[in-house]
Scaffold this active site. Sequence first.
Site, short mmCIF file in Angstrom:
data_model
loop_
_atom_site.label_atom_id
_atom_site.label_comp_id
_atom_site.label_asym_id
_atom_site.label_seq_id
_atom_site.Cartn_x
_atom_site.Cartn_y
_atom_site.Cartn_z
N THR A 5 0.84 -1.19 0.00
CA THR A 5 0.00 0.00 0.00
C THR A 5 0.88 1.24 0.00
O THR A 5 1.83 1.33 0.79
CB THR A 5 -0.91 0.02 1.24
N THR A 6 0.57 2.19 -0.86
CA THR A 6 1.32 3.45 -0.89
C THR A 6 0.48 4.56 -0.27
O THR A 6 -0.71 4.39 0.01
CB THR A 6 1.70 3.82 -2.33
N THR B 17 5.73 3.68 -7.05
CA THR B 17 6.85 3.24 -7.88
C THR B 17 7.58 4.43 -8.48
O THR B 17 8.82 4.49 -8.49
CB THR B 17 6.36 2.30 -8.99
N ASN C 203 6.50 -1.49 -5.06
CA ASN C 203 6.12 -2.38 -6.15
C ASN C 203 6.79 -3.73 -5.93
O ASN C 203 8.01 -3.80 -5.80
CB ASN C 203 6.57 -1.77 -7.49
N HIS D 4 -1.18 4.82 -15.14
CA HIS D 4 -1.91 3.75 -14.45
C HIS D 4 -3.39 3.83 -14.80
O HIS D 4 -3.87 4.79 -15.39
CB HIS D 4 -1.73 3.87 -12.93
N HIS D 5 -4.11 2.80 -14.36
CA HIS D 5 -5.55 2.72 -14.56
C HIS D 5 -6.26 3.83 -13.78
O HIS D 5 -5.72 4.39 -12.82
CB HIS D 5 -6.07 1.35 -14.11
N LYS E 122 -6.68 3.97 -9.80
CA LYS E 122 -5.57 4.20 -8.87
C LYS E 122 -5.78 5.52 -8.16
O LYS E 122 -5.97 6.57 -8.78
CB LYS E 122 -4.24 4.19 -9.61
#
Length: 233
Positions: free
Chosen positions: A71-72, A141, A97, A130-131, A134
């Site tokens: 988790t970020t 990353t 990541n 990203h999707h 997110k």
Amino acid sequence: MKIALLGYGKMGKTIEAIALSRGHEIVIKTSEALNSEITAADIAIDFSIPEAAFTNISNCINHNIPVISGTTGWLDNYNKIVSLCEEKKGAFIYASNFSLGVNIFFELNKTLAKMMSSLKDYNVDIEEIHHTQKLDAPSGTAISLAEDIIENHNNFTSWKLDGNKDNVLPITAKRIENVPGTHNITYKSEVDTIEINHIAHNRQGFALGAVIAAEWLHGKTGVYTMKDVLNIG
């Protein structure tokens, strides 16, 4: 192993499938912080949300359950977790990541930054895609890549999303439907461009790396990174 999945979204479900295929058992699947019931697990894998991650990880360490987290967005509290883990003699891995390929990419990024640090004619930037689901931007990353460039390159003191100031490394974050994760590092001068990138084709690589990290951490104590898991760098 008996695994607790803390965070059961798309990534959690992919981790579940890979863990089961490798002979493990999923004993907890939840998106909320847990208390003593975490002791049903041998290890926990946290892919929750920033608001829950610190509580999830602390709870695991307090109950002597090794935990890995991807988790970020919670890293302001990272040092507190390290201190707690050392105090409780726990086991913990954080990675922005877990993809095996991305962790090799991290090492390539550091090497390239060192090679380019004396070449002043090149502008450097990071782009991540990203999707649309997110939540955080830039990605964890991309932040890791930026911090590694700053550490290994003479020209930068910080990074900034959409930054364009001297000594500030710019990161561009794009959100496009159905993109698992793309990271581009570009060095551009008037005469040429040097670029390295990592393109994820699906979530399988992230999930497999998380399960491999959990397998590696089981039975250990201490705070580790994916460099330890992969014995690189």
